[in-house]
Scaffold this motif. Structure first.
Motif, mmCIF file in Angstrom:
data_model
loop_
_atom_site.group_PDB
_atom_site.id
_atom_site.type_symbol
_atom_site.label_atom_id
_atom_site.label_comp_id
_atom_site.label_asym_id
_atom_site.label_seq_id
_atom_site.Cartn_x
_atom_site.Cartn_y
_atom_site.Cartn_z
ATOM 1 N N ALA A 1 63.609 -23.439 -22.550
ATOM 2 C CA ALA A 1 62.533 -23.268 -23.483
ATOM 3 C C ALA A 1 62.622 -22.415 -24.541
ATOM 4 N N SER A 2 61.891 -22.347 -25.636
ATOM 5 C CA SER A 2 62.135 -21.350 -26.849
ATOM 6 C C SER A 2 61.806 -19.991 -26.374
ATOM 7 N N ASN A 3 60.744 -19.797 -25.548
ATOM 8 C CA ASN A 3 60.258 -18.521 -25.217
ATOM 9 C C ASN A 3 61.178 -17.694 -24.261
ATOM 10 N N SER B 1 72.126 -28.800 -30.325
ATOM 11 C CA SER B 1 71.335 -30.001 -31.137
ATOM 12 C C SER B 1 70.188 -29.176 -31.835
ATOM 13 N N ALA C 1 56.972 -37.041 -23.483
ATOM 14 C CA ALA C 1 57.962 -38.141 -24.255
ATOM 15 C C ALA C 1 59.375 -38.092 -23.491
ATOM 16 N N GLU D 1 57.999 -28.409 -16.885
ATOM 17 C CA GLU D 1 57.228 -27.539 -16.714
ATOM 18 C C GLU D 1 56.618 -27.315 -18.076
ATOM 19 N N ILE E 1 57.260 -21.709 -34.785
ATOM 20 C CA ILE E 1 56.377 -21.360 -33.606
ATOM 21 C C ILE E 1 55.101 -20.713 -34.406
HETATM 22 P P1 NAP Z 1 59.282 -27.647 -27.304
HETATM 23 O O1 NAP Z 1 58.888 -27.832 -28.557
HETATM 24 O O2 NAP Z 1 58.764 -28.894 -26.335
HETATM 25 O O3 NAP Z 1 60.814 -27.788 -26.996
HETATM 26 C C1 NAP Z 1 61.617 -27.637 -25.804
HETATM 27 C C2 NAP Z 1 62.745 -28.578 -25.985
HETATM 28 O O4 NAP Z 1 62.492 -29.829 -25.814
HETATM 29 C C3 NAP Z 1 63.533 -28.425 -27.266
HETATM 30 O O5 NAP Z 1 64.822 -28.209 -26.734
HETATM 31 C C4 NAP Z 1 63.037 -29.473 -28.052
HETATM 32 O O6 NAP Z 1 64.176 -30.045 -28.679
HETATM 33 C C5 NAP Z 1 63.065 -30.834 -26.874
HETATM 34 N N1 NAP Z 1 61.941 -31.826 -27.111
HETATM 35 C C6 NAP Z 1 60.799 -31.285 -27.817
HETATM 36 N N2 NAP Z 1 60.332 -32.636 -27.800
HETATM 37 C C7 NAP Z 1 61.320 -33.560 -27.625
HETATM 38 C C8 NAP Z 1 61.226 -35.024 -27.596
HETATM 39 N N3 NAP Z 1 59.852 -35.768 -27.869
HETATM 40 N N4 NAP Z 1 62.311 -35.648 -27.196
HETATM 41 C C9 NAP Z 1 63.597 -34.997 -27.025
HETATM 42 N N5 NAP Z 1 63.569 -33.662 -26.677
HETATM 43 C C10 NAP Z 1 62.244 -32.941 -27.344
HETATM 44 O O7 NAP Z 1 58.796 -26.529 -26.502
HETATM 45 P P2 NAP Z 1 59.209 -24.986 -26.644
HETATM 46 O O8 NAP Z 1 58.735 -24.415 -28.220
HETATM 47 O O9 NAP Z 1 60.663 -24.866 -26.715
HETATM 48 O O10 NAP Z 1 58.520 -23.945 -25.891
HETATM 49 C C11 NAP Z 1 57.198 -23.589 -25.676
HETATM 50 C C12 NAP Z 1 56.300 -24.260 -24.748
HETATM 51 O O11 NAP Z 1 56.752 -24.146 -23.506
HETATM 52 C C13 NAP Z 1 54.770 -23.923 -24.666
HETATM 53 O O12 NAP Z 1 53.975 -24.804 -24.546
HETATM 54 C C14 NAP Z 1 55.104 -23.156 -23.243
HETATM 55 O O13 NAP Z 1 53.728 -23.068 -22.581
HETATM 56 C C15 NAP Z 1 56.024 -23.911 -22.540
HETATM 57 N N6 NAP Z 1 56.647 -23.143 -21.262
HETATM 58 C C16 NAP Z 1 56.130 -23.673 -20.087
HETATM 59 C C17 NAP Z 1 56.842 -22.979 -18.825
HETATM 60 C C18 NAP Z 1 56.757 -23.447 -17.675
HETATM 61 O O14 NAP Z 1 57.397 -23.028 -16.918
HETATM 62 N N7 NAP Z 1 55.477 -24.273 -17.373
HETATM 63 C C19 NAP Z 1 57.675 -22.019 -19.186
HETATM 64 C C20 NAP Z 1 57.781 -21.314 -20.611
HETATM 65 C C21 NAP Z 1 57.441 -22.191 -21.799
HETATM 66 P P3 NAP Z 1 64.144 -29.505 -30.300
HETATM 67 O O15 NAP Z 1 63.690 -28.135 -30.636
HETATM 68 O O16 NAP Z 1 65.478 -29.884 -30.907
HETATM 69 O O17 NAP Z 1 63.153 -30.384 -30.992
#
Ligand code: NAP
Length: 527
Positions: free
Chosen positions: A156-158, A218, A247, A264, A339
């Motif tokens: 995750a980014s965060n 990536s 997705a 998650e 972000i």
């Molecule tokens: P994100 O934009 O969904 O990205 C997460 C990873 O998934 C990135 O490596 C991204 O790749 C990849 N990805 C996203 N969409 C994809 C798709 N359609 N197909 C394939 N790969 C895909 O999320 P983020 O900005 O990193 O994290 C923030 C989110 O995480 C917030 O919504 C937060 O609430 C949630 N979070 C949840 C938890 C938990 O435990 N529930 C913990 C921490 C954070 P690319 O960047 O290369 O597109």
């Protein structure tokens, strides 16, 4: 050293042409290192190596596995300041947070090392044969958890450390006996490569098979998609947005051999403030929640994005005080320009909805990439009628819903999408007066908090970090704590298998001395 290359097993590789940099949001400049995205050929090679490594790693001794996990922790610590500086330059997060998250990452690795070293986690269950049973003899049956195979982990980014390269998913998968291929998060590829180098050192030092770990760069979604579709991959761990997780979940379900995706995802973490509590404690609650909403620039999956109360003077006082307190807090930097762009867009979309009122918004000048904390209010009816208001605004934003009655409050909770957490704020014995509210909340969340804040996730065996969809794709599992290992295993039974050919966990002699359920009795005794 950061090379910008992929780790395909133990080897650095950069066959591709697609390159990218990470970004320093505090300085608003690109970081110097250039990363090369993994090619289809490199992805194939990583999965092939993982498949081969699995043949050995799946049954490696518990002591060796524990040493491997502890050595990863040691090697991460050995990266010292370079890791911390890289983390800060790629996330905009402060040094204290970087060190805290490193501590948590190391602790998680050691926690899993202890778990596998002790060994009882495999849940060995034995029913000995009853050859003379009538009308038919009962066979000897012995069951335990075994690993699924190569696992793909999306960070995750965060959480560049604790939910990324060697984060909870990776530590749990290694502990289970699964090789791991990490799809590195593009925003912190340098931090990812450093941690990957620590894992590879640990692989080599402890004699783990080449391919037990790979780290793929990536800059877009293609690498992740290819990995999830790859027939050699047997499970996926994802931490990120609902769109991303969903997705990948759909992609995995469409495979010839569907595989589990433990995603998650985002959450708005409802906080229910019962009337007496608001009346007696609104000032303290306002201060506490102003801090919780802005903690880490609101970039936590447990951020309190929704506060529910009963309309009236007391709730109005709370909203006024919360508004005063939240704008006193200095704005902080978000993780990446993308972000903050998403935060501004989602916040704008939310506040443009009919019947929504902005109660507070930080109005002074802010530095580039710094977020303006915002509190909005809406009536219960408008909230029910508008699903846009139920969506996560990832950042320091919270919506206060003023319900007309307890019945409306209960209806809102019952119709909420699934959430990681729910918080109940109650005064004295007030909670006991609202059993239907407590039960509605319990039905929608994975963890319920009493008179606290949802931010802050303790790592311990009793933690549930997950919840009904969409907070996670499978509410039966937690992503935090030792029980998260269960995502990467399947139960497996041996029937009438010769004792000497059974794994040690199931042998009559119980050579590992683990706790087992033998003929319905939990024991460490031999048979
Ligand atoms: P994100 O934009 O969904 O990205 C997460 C990873 O998934 C990135 O490596 C991204 O790749 C990849 N990805 C996203 N969409 C994809 C798709 N359609 N197909 C394939 N790969 C895909 O999320 P983020 O900005 O990193 O994290 C923030 C989110 O995480 C917030 O919504 C937060 O609430 C949630 N979070 C949840 C938890 C938990 O435990 N529930 C913990 C921490 C954070 P690319 O960047 O290369 O597109």
């Amino acid at each position: 050293m950061i090379t910008g290359k992929n780790y395909i097993g133990n080897n650095l590789s950069s066959k591709g042409t697609k390159q990218y940099n990470t970004f320093n949001p505090q300085l608003n400049i690109k970081n110097e290192h250039v990363f090369t995205e993994a090619t289809a050929e490199e992805i194939d090679e990583a999965v092939h190596l993982a498949t081969e490594a699995f043949k050995v790693f799946r049954s490696i001794s518990k002591e060796k596995k524990a040493t491997f996990l502890n050595t990863i922790a040691d090697e991460i610590l050995a990266l010292d300041d370079f890791l911390i500086k890289t983390y800060c330059s790629e996330s905009g997060l402060p040094e204290g947070r970087a060190k805290g998250e490193r501590g948590r990452t190391v602790m998680q690795l050691r926690m899993f090392a202890d778990l596998v070293n002790e060994g009882s986690w495999v849940d060995a269950t034995i029913d000995t044969a009853l050859p003379n049973r009538e009308p038919a003899p009962k066979p000897d049956l012995r069951k335990m958890y075994i690993p699924l195979g190569p696992v793909v982990v999306f960070g995750a980014s965060n959480f560049p450390l604790a939910y990324s390269t060697a984060g909870g998913d990776t530590a749990a998968a290694f502990a289970a006996g699964c090789p791991v291929i990490v799809k590195s998060h593009p925003m912190h590829a340098g931090t990812g490569e450093l941690v990957a180098s620590a894992i590879v050192k640990a692989v080599q030092k402890t004699g783990m098979p080449n391919g037990v770990f790979s780290n793929l760069n990536s800059s877009g979604i293609e690498v992740g998609e290819q990995l999830v579709k790859h027939s050699g991959v047997k499970a996926v761990g994802f931490t990120g947005s609902i769109n991303g997780g969903r997705a990948l979940y759909d992609l995995a379900a469409q495979r010839d051999e569907p595989i589990p995706v433990f995603a998650e995802m985002g959450s708005i973490n409802p906080v229910v403030m019962l009337p007496k509590s608001v009346k007696h404690n609104y000032e303290r609650l306002a201060k506490t929640y102003a801090s919780s909403i802005t903690l880490g620039t609101g970039q936590f999956c447990t951020n309190p994005g929704l506060i529910l109360g009963i309309k009236g003077d007391d709730l109005t006082n709370f909203i006024i005080k919360l508004s005063e307190e939240i704008v006193k807090i200095d704005p902080t930097c978000m993780l990446h320009p993308n972000i903050i762009k998403a935060y501004d867009a989602k916040r704008q979309k939310a506040v443009n909805q009919d019947n929504l009122h902005v109660a507070a918004e930080y109005a002074e000048d802010v530095k580039t990439n710094y977020a303006r904390q915002t509190v909005a209010t809406v009536s219960g009816k408008a909230f029910i009628d508008n699903p846009t208001l139920h969506q996560e605004v990832f950042g320091p934003y919270s919506l206060v819903v003023e319900c007309e009655s307890v019945e409306e409050l209960e209806a809102i909770i019952s119709n909420l999408e699934g959430q990681l957490t729910g918080t109940l704020i109650a005064h004295d014995d007030e909670a006991a007066q609202y059993p239907e509210i407590v039960s509605a909340l319990q039905n929608r969340v994975g963890r319920i908090i009493f008179n606290g804040v949802p931010t802050g996730v303790e790592v311990c065996p009793s933690m549930t970090h997950g919840g009904p969809y969409p907070s996670s794709t499978d509410s039966r599992f937690t992503a935090v704590g030792i029980h998260s290992i269960k995502r990467w295993v399947r139960p497996f039974s041996y029937q009438d298998w010769p004792n000497e050919l059974l794994p040690d966990e199931l042998k009559n002699e119980n050579p590992l001395g683990i706790s087992r359920l033998v003929n319905n009795k939990q024991t460490t005794e031999k048979i």
